[in-house]
Write a protein that holds these residues in place. Structure first.
Motif, PDB file in Angstrom:
ATOM      1  N   ALA A 239       0.847  -1.181   0.000  1.00  0.00           N
ATOM      2  CA  ALA A 239       0.000   0.000   0.000  1.00  0.00           C
ATOM      3  C   ALA A 239       0.889   1.239   0.000  1.00  0.00           C
ATOM      4  CB  ALA A 239      -0.889  -0.014   1.242  1.00  0.00           C
ATOM      5  N   PRO A 240       0.325   2.389  -0.360  1.00  0.00           N
ATOM      6  CA  PRO A 240       1.122   3.607  -0.291  1.00  0.00           C
ATOM      7  C   PRO A 240       1.750   3.779   1.091  1.00  0.00           C
ATOM      8  CG  PRO A 240      -0.965   4.042  -1.358  1.00  0.00           C
ATOM      9  CD  PRO A 240      -1.004   2.628  -0.890  1.00  0.00           C
ATOM     10  N   ARG A 241       2.997   4.189   1.065  1.00  0.00           N
ATOM     11  CA  ARG A 241       3.803   4.338   2.277  1.00  0.00           C
ATOM     12  C   ARG A 241       3.992   3.004   2.991  1.00  0.00           C
ATOM     13  NH1 ARG A 241       0.146   8.269   2.551  1.00  0.00           N
ATOM     14  NH2 ARG A 241      -0.868   7.382   4.395  1.00  0.00           N
ATOM     15  N   GLY A 242       3.856   1.899   2.216  1.00  0.00           N
ATOM     16  CA  GLY A 242       4.060   0.592   2.818  1.00  0.00           C
ATOM     17  C   GLY A 242       5.525   0.347   3.095  1.00  0.00           C
ATOM     18  N   ALA A 243       5.768  -0.628   3.931  1.00  0.00           N
ATOM     19  CA  ALA A 243       7.140  -0.943   4.299  1.00  0.00           C
ATOM     20  C   ALA A 243       7.871  -1.558   3.111  1.00  0.00           C
ATOM     21  CB  ALA A 243       7.135  -1.913   5.466  1.00  0.00           C
ATOM     22  N   PRO A 244       9.151  -1.364   3.005  1.00  0.00           N
ATOM     23  CA  PRO A 244       9.905  -2.000   1.939  1.00  0.00           C
ATOM     24  C   PRO A 244       9.761  -3.515   2.022  1.00  0.00           C
ATOM     25  CG  PRO A 244      11.332  -0.644   3.319  1.00  0.00           C
ATOM     26  CD  PRO A 244       9.987  -0.574   3.896  1.00  0.00           C
ATOM     27  N   THR A 245       9.714  -4.128   0.859  1.00  0.00           N
ATOM     28  CA  THR A 245       9.498  -5.559   0.807  1.00  0.00           C
ATOM     29  C   THR A 245      10.744  -6.305   1.247  1.00  0.00           C
ATOM     30  OG1 THR A 245       7.998  -5.227  -1.024  1.00  0.00           O
ATOM     31  CG2 THR A 245       8.832  -7.449  -0.684  1.00  0.00           C
ATOM     32  N   ASP A 246      10.588  -7.113   2.237  1.00  0.00           N
ATOM     33  CA  ASP A 246      11.685  -7.947   2.701  1.00  0.00           C
ATOM     34  C   ASP A 246      11.763  -9.193   1.838  1.00  0.00           C
ATOM     35  OD1 ASP A 246      12.221  -6.194   4.785  1.00  0.00           O
ATOM     36  OD2 ASP A 246      10.601  -7.075   5.984  1.00  0.00           O
ATOM     37  N   PRO A 247      12.870  -9.912   1.896  1.00  0.00           N
ATOM     38  CA  PRO A 247      12.962 -11.161   1.138  1.00  0.00           C
ATOM     39  C   PRO A 247      11.881 -12.127   1.600  1.00  0.00           C
ATOM     40  CG  PRO A 247      15.111 -10.495   1.946  1.00  0.00           C
ATOM     41  CD  PRO A 247      14.122  -9.576   2.563  1.00  0.00           C
ATOM     42  N   LEU A 248      11.315 -12.839   0.617  1.00  0.00           N
ATOM     43  CA  LEU A 248      10.270 -13.804   0.927  1.00  0.00           C
ATOM     44  C   LEU A 248      10.878 -15.048   1.558  1.00  0.00           C
ATOM     45  CD1 LEU A 248       8.241 -13.515  -2.373  1.00  0.00           C
ATOM     46  CD2 LEU A 248       7.391 -12.960  -0.117  1.00  0.00           C
ATOM     47  N   ALA A 249      10.126 -15.648   2.429  1.00  0.00           N
ATOM     48  CA  ALA A 249      10.538 -16.933   3.008  1.00  0.00           C
ATOM     49  C   ALA A 249       9.656 -18.016   2.398  1.00  0.00           C
ATOM     50  CB  ALA A 249      10.383 -16.905   4.522  1.00  0.00           C
ATOM     51  N   PHE A 250      10.275 -19.138   2.020  1.00  0.00           N
ATOM     52  CA  PHE A 250       9.530 -20.206   1.351  1.00  0.00           C
ATOM     53  C   PHE A 250       9.587 -21.477   2.173  1.00  0.00           C
ATOM     54  CE2 PHE A 250      10.653 -17.329  -2.067  1.00  0.00           C
ATOM     55  CZ  PHE A 250       9.479 -17.250  -2.794  1.00  0.00           C
ATOM     56  N   THR A 251       8.533 -22.263   2.047  1.00  0.00           N
ATOM     57  CA  THR A 251       8.546 -23.630   2.586  1.00  0.00           C
ATOM     58  C   THR A 251       8.049 -24.563   1.497  1.00  0.00           C
ATOM     59  OG1 THR A 251       6.306 -23.449   3.443  1.00  0.00           O
ATOM     60  CG2 THR A 251       8.104 -22.862   4.955  1.00  0.00           C
ATOM     61  N   ARG A 252       8.470 -25.798   1.606  1.00  0.00           N
ATOM     62  CA  ARG A 252       8.007 -26.809   0.649  1.00  0.00           C
ATOM     63  C   ARG A 252       7.502 -28.000   1.458  1.00  0.00           C
ATOM     64  NH1 ARG A 252      11.118 -28.549  -4.773  1.00  0.00           N
ATOM     65  NH2 ARG A 252       9.669 -30.140  -5.496  1.00  0.00           N
ATOM     66  N   ALA A 283       4.785 -19.209   0.349  1.00  0.00           N
ATOM     67  CA  ALA A 283       5.626 -18.020   0.459  1.00  0.00           C
ATOM     68  C   ALA A 283       5.081 -17.166   1.590  1.00  0.00           C
ATOM     69  CB  ALA A 283       5.603 -17.240  -0.849  1.00  0.00           C
ATOM     70  N   ARG A 284       5.961 -16.572   2.360  1.00  0.00           N
ATOM     71  CA  ARG A 284       5.538 -15.774   3.510  1.00  0.00           C
ATOM     72  C   ARG A 284       6.373 -14.510   3.592  1.00  0.00           C
ATOM     73  NH1 ARG A 284       7.357 -15.568   8.540  1.00  0.00           N
ATOM     74  NH2 ARG A 284       8.727 -17.362   8.200  1.00  0.00           N
ATOM     75  N   LEU A 285       5.672 -13.415   3.896  1.00  0.00           N
ATOM     76  CA  LEU A 285       6.368 -12.152   4.114  1.00  0.00           C
ATOM     77  C   LEU A 285       6.767 -12.080   5.575  1.00  0.00           C
ATOM     78  CD1 LEU A 285       4.166  -9.658   2.112  1.00  0.00           C
ATOM     79  CD2 LEU A 285       6.595 -10.040   1.770  1.00  0.00           C
ATOM     80  N   PRO A 286       8.006 -11.868   5.874  1.00  0.00           N
ATOM     81  CA  PRO A 286       8.405 -11.801   7.280  1.00  0.00           C
ATOM     82  C   PRO A 286       7.846 -10.541   7.945  1.00  0.00           C
ATOM     83  CG  PRO A 286      10.247 -11.237   5.880  1.00  0.00           C
ATOM     84  CD  PRO A 286       9.144 -11.660   4.959  1.00  0.00           C
ATOM     85  N   GLY A 287       7.713 -10.564   9.267  1.00  0.00           N
ATOM     86  CA  GLY A 287       7.228  -9.412  10.015  1.00  0.00           C
ATOM     87  C   GLY A 287       5.716  -9.354  10.054  1.00  0.00           C
ATOM     88  N   SER A 288       5.195  -8.309  10.711  1.00  0.00           N
ATOM     89  CA  SER A 288       3.760  -8.149  10.858  1.00  0.00           C
ATOM     90  C   SER A 288       3.386  -6.727  10.465  1.00  0.00           C
ATOM     91  CB  SER A 288       3.355  -8.422  12.312  1.00  0.00           C
ATOM     92  OG  SER A 288       1.990  -8.168  12.481  1.00  0.00           O
ATOM     93  N   ASP A 289       2.248  -6.589   9.769  1.00  0.00           N
ATOM     94  CA  ASP A 289       1.859  -5.267   9.307  1.00  0.00           C
ATOM     95  C   ASP A 289       0.424  -4.918   9.670  1.00  0.00           C
ATOM     96  OD1 ASP A 289       0.479  -6.979   7.732  1.00  0.00           O
ATOM     97  OD2 ASP A 289       1.476  -6.436   5.853  1.00  0.00           O
ATOM     98  N   GLY A 290      -0.209  -5.645  10.564  1.00  0.00           N
ATOM     99  CA  GLY A 290      -1.577  -5.327  10.971  1.00  0.00           C
ATOM    100  C   GLY A 290      -2.644  -5.952  10.111  1.00  0.00           C
ATOM    101  N   PHE A 291      -2.274  -6.527   8.986  1.00  0.00           N
ATOM    102  CA  PHE A 291      -3.249  -7.217   8.138  1.00  0.00           C
ATOM    103  C   PHE A 291      -2.619  -8.542   7.700  1.00  0.00           C
ATOM    104  CE2 PHE A 291      -5.532  -8.013   4.094  1.00  0.00           C
ATOM    105  CZ  PHE A 291      -6.806  -8.037   4.604  1.00  0.00           C
TER     106      PHE A 291
END
Lengths: 561, 303
Positions: A239-252, A283-291
């Motif tokens: 979203a606008p003013r969103g946090a920079p995208t961190d590297p994705l974490a993957f699981t298989r 695929a998972r985005l690390p961290g928490s952003d409220g949604f």
């Protein structure tokens, strides 16, 4: 005043019945006050001559009877649900509680539910309709239904992580009625999409700044051309003013997985040549952003392992060569085979799909396709091109064999393809044409019926089958589940379509990007200060409670019998 | 509701005791064997009231020889006088729970009456005995005499606590069987014996003493309409046994109650008159001294 519980006749009749019942009870009512005395012997002597149980003389407490009767009548009146009549000519009030992905964050849904109940309570029942904004737009409260039903029906409702349905719902369900007021309880992003003068803002969820999420995840056949490989694309949006995208974490399959990730743009990540073995890639985005609903996405990779083919002794060399040249086919012994290729003189293996080479004299049509009984019949017109027969010179072959060349369909217990053996004569034009290996490969694939290739599975969207566009590629399992229509995917998570596992993800850019949306200050808001139309009901209950308390006090003080 | 006990200070009122000294209590004749006092007895000895003559025997007081008879008959006779001795008064005091019930409990008036009579008796050099009873009679003090014991009597009375039920007939029979020196028995009670007067009155006839019945009453005993709680649907609970009688209070029922109570009183009074006993009906809600004054007509009560 209107009575929504029951009619005036019932009200009056019930009041009379209550009065009669209470009168009877009053006559029978005996509440003895215990008095300690020393003169019991005289009372005993007196009571022997004048027994106490004389029913017809008990009714002496008129004031007590009237008090109890007033309480009963007030409760009976409250049961009739009296309400003030609405102003004439007023419009219909439609309430819509969004229960999609945008409402899964925090207490948004609970707050919206409270606001909805409060607002709906202030609207006359006959003008009020309440809908739940789930996948199908369930109607929660029909016109005329008691508002008390609404909290109970909403008690077990939880929002689903699916894209918002409100704009589509308005377009399909409320096309015309311009006199209706549409009260919306949901997110600002959904509300902003719709420009409708009927729209009234009931509850709008507060924005979540800095949200980012996975908005797409899909798999396509590997660009390298490997039959059993797939490329996976993951797209991230902020979203606008969103946090920079961190590297994705993957699981298989649930275990940490570190593939080679190729960035294909600012928000796209590509995983090349993953084995198409049916494993679950998450695929998972690390961290928490409220949604959190869009911070994780998963995809079940297609299962594309080589087809095991048994070639029996009588099969001509061109077919053997075509099978050997195709990396998607692997020659095996008949016992391990998925598909069998045999000539007419070879022993039959009944339970397995078979490509049979028949003498032209034994079969009327040059190509005979047998599909499984009870399954949809493949569209033959589409199948010819895919089989490589579109470019086939049937006229020359017919002149050579002095017979017309045709294709026919039949049904049987297993799939089979029966072809004139003469077509594969090494001197023939078909055997020397590029159509032969295509025909062999496509025929064997159709016979083996590999699992469908599901490129992506997004919640709230129809299931897409990458092979389903052609007649020969349609999966029997999907065809059975489809039942003539699209297969709708519901909430994110692991599910099954037919016998095929499917991983569904939210993957909705509008949802992710809309979390930070706000509404203009001049948006029409709901009038919370509506006249409480159920005021008579409330007053009746309060009056009954006060009288009840008064009776209790009088009884405690010994003023009531 | 059980009323609190009457304290010694509340009971031992010097002013009250001084005012009862104007009264005198006597019986027609007491048995010999007591101390010299003021009550007429059947003992013969020293005194001023001539009783009889008897022949002189050696050792008689020569001052009692009637010389006129000797002159006429030539034989010695002595004059015999009636000896005045003390009167034993036995207090049979009811301490059952019914005596302690209500705002003005009967026991308060009963204790005041008892103390007043004890003060009179001790003041005239007679003796008293205290026999409180409930389910059974107990002997608290068999013989007390002298004004100095009045404080002791008051302390005894102030210690009375509610006991159990009432067995008046049994207690009277026990007292009668004790073969005490004949005197006066004062029964202080409401006479609400669970066995009724059918048992009490025959027991009273067994007493070899003169009898003073002090019946402690309350206004609502005779007129229950004075008790506001006794209206409508009630369950009257016996203050001693806890037994309940469910009632619908009606005028007819009240009339029947009054009849039963009046019959009870009439029967008790008739028996007292027939036995030569006195019956003092003391209203527990009124001043005791005033009511005692009506009992001691002319300042004396002679039984």
């Amino acid at each position: 005043m209107i009575l929504s519980g029951f009619g005036l006749t019932t009200l009056i009749a019930g009041a009379l019945v209550l009065a009669a019942i209470l009168y009877g009870l009053q006559r029978l009512r005996v509440q003895r006050q215990v008095v300690r005395v020393a003169t019991t012997l005289f009372w005993q002597a007196a009571a022997q001559a004048a027994p106490s149980r004389v029913l017809h003389r008990r009714f002496r407490h008129w004031l007590a009877f009237l008090l109890v009767l007033a309480i009963a009548w007030l409760l009976w009146l409250a049961g009739a649900r009296p309400a003030l009549p609405p102003a004439p000519g007023t419009r219909a009030e439609i309430f819509y509680l969004d229960a999609t992905a945008g409402m899964t964050a925090g207490d948004r849904f609970a707050e919206a539910r409270r606001a909805l109940i409060a607002d709906a309570r202030a609207v006359p029942a006959d003008r009020r309709t309440v809908y739940l904004g789930d996948a199908v737009g369930t109607r929660l409260l029909a016109p005329g239904e008691d508002i008390a039903l609404l909290p109970r029906r909403l008690a077990a409702v939880r929002p689903e992580a699916i894209p918002a349905r409100f704009p589509d719902w308005v377009r399909t369900r409320l096309p015309g009625d311009q006199r209706a007021a549409l009260h919306y309880y949901g997110t600002a992003a959904t509300l902003a999409v719709l420009r409708d003068p009927r729209l009234v803002q009931g509850y709008v969820a507060p924005p979540i700044a800095g949200n980012r999420g996975i908005v797409a995840i899909g798999a396509v056949p590997a660009a390298s051309g490997a039959w059993d490989r797939a490329d996976v694309l993951v797209r991230v949006a902020a979203a606008p003013r969103g946090a920079p995208t961190d590297p994705l974490a993957f699981t298989r399959d649930g275990r940490p997985f570190s593939p080679s990730v190729e960035q294909a743009g600012a928000d796209r990540f590509l995983l090349r040549d993953l084995p198409a073995d049916g494993s679950l890639i998450a695929a998972r985005l690390p961290g928490s952003d409220g949604f959190p609903a869009d911070d994780r996405a998963a995809l079940r990779l297609p299962d594309r392992r080589p087809i095991r083919v048994a070639i029996l002794a009588g099969v001509p060399e061109p077919i053997r060569a075509a099978v050997a040249a195709d990396p998607a086919l692997r020659p095996v012994a008949p016992a391990q085979a998925d598909v069998v290729v045999r000539a007419a003189g070879d022993p039959a293996i009944p339970a397995k799909p078979t490509l049979i080479l028949q003498p032209a004299s034994a079969q009327q049509a040059a190509f005979r396709f047998t599909y499984v009984e009870g399954t949809p019949q493949p569209d033959l017109a589409d199948a010819l091109d895919q089989l490589g027969l579109g470019q086939f010179d049937a006229v020359a072959l017919a002149d050579t064999l002095h017979r017309p060349v045709s294709v026919e369909m039949a049904s049987g217990p297993v799939r089979t393809v029966a072809v004139w053996r003469e077509l594969f004569d090494p001197t023939g034009s078909f055997a020397r044409s590029p159509s032969l290996p295509l025909f062999v490969a496509q025929s064997l694939h159709w016979l083996a019926a590999p699992p469908a290739w599901i490129p992506y599975a997004a919640a709230g969207t129809p299931l897409v089958d990458l092979d389903g566009g052609d007649a020969l590629g349609q999966s029997p399992a999907l065809a059975a589940a489809r039942l003539g229509g699209a297969i709708a995917l519901r909430a994110p998570g692991e599910t099954r379509v037919g016998d095929m596992p499917v991983a569904v993800s939210l993957a909705d850019p509008a949802t992710t990007l809309g979390q930070a949306a706000t509404l203009p200050a001049d948006s029409p808001r709901d009038a919370h200060a509506l006249l409480p139309l159920d005021l008579p009901f409330t007053l009746a209950l309060i009056a009954a409670a006060l009288l009840l308390a008064g009776e209790w006090v009088l009884f405690q003080r010994g003023r009531l019998p | 509701m059980i009323a609190p006990q009457l304290s010694f200070d509340a009971l031992f009122d010097p002013d009250f005791l001084a005012r009862v000294q104007q009264f005198a209590l006597s019986v027609t004749r007491v048995d010999k064997g007591g101390r010299l006092a003021e009550q007429a007895s059947n003992a013969r000895g020293q005194g001023v009231d001539f009783a009889d003559f008897r022949p002189y025997i050696a050792g008689d007081d020569l001052r009692t020889i009637d010389w006129n008879i000797y002159r006429r008959l030539g034989r010695l006779f002595v004059r015999v006088f009636e000896e005045r001795q003390s009167m034993p008064v036995y207090f049979l005091i009811d301490i059952s729970r019914s005596m302690f019930t209500g705002e003005s409990p009967r026991i308060h008036a009963g204790l005041r009456v008892s103390l007043a009579l004890a003060a009179i008796v001790l003041g005239q050099q007679d003796s008293i005995g205290l026999f409180p009873f409930s389910d059974a009679m107990t002997i608290q003090a068999r013989h007390l005499s002298g004004k100095g014991n009045l404080v002791r009597v008051a302390r005894y009375l102030a210690e009375y606590a509610p006991a159990a039920g009432t067995s008046l007939s049994g207690s009277i029979e026990t007292l009668a069987a004790m073969r005490l020196r004949r005197g006066l028995v004062v029964i202080v009670s409401d006479f609400f014996d669970s066995d009724g007067l059918d048992q009490v009155l025959p027991a009273l006839s067994l007493l070899p003493h003169r009898t003073l019945l002090v019946q402690l009453v309350r206004p609502e005993d005779g007129d229950p309409s004075r008790n506001p709680a006794l209206a409508g649907e009630v369950a009257v609970e016996d203050s001693e046994t806890g037994a309940q009688v469910e009632l619908t209070i009606t005028p007819d029922l009240l009339d029947r109650y009054r009849e039963a109570y009046a019959a009870f009183n009439d029967r008790l009074l008739s028996h007292a008159l027939a036995q030569g006993a006195a019956l003092a009906r003391i209203d527990a809600t009124r001043d005791v001294l005033e009511q005692l004054g009506t009992l001691f007509q002319g300042g004396r009560l002679s039984l």
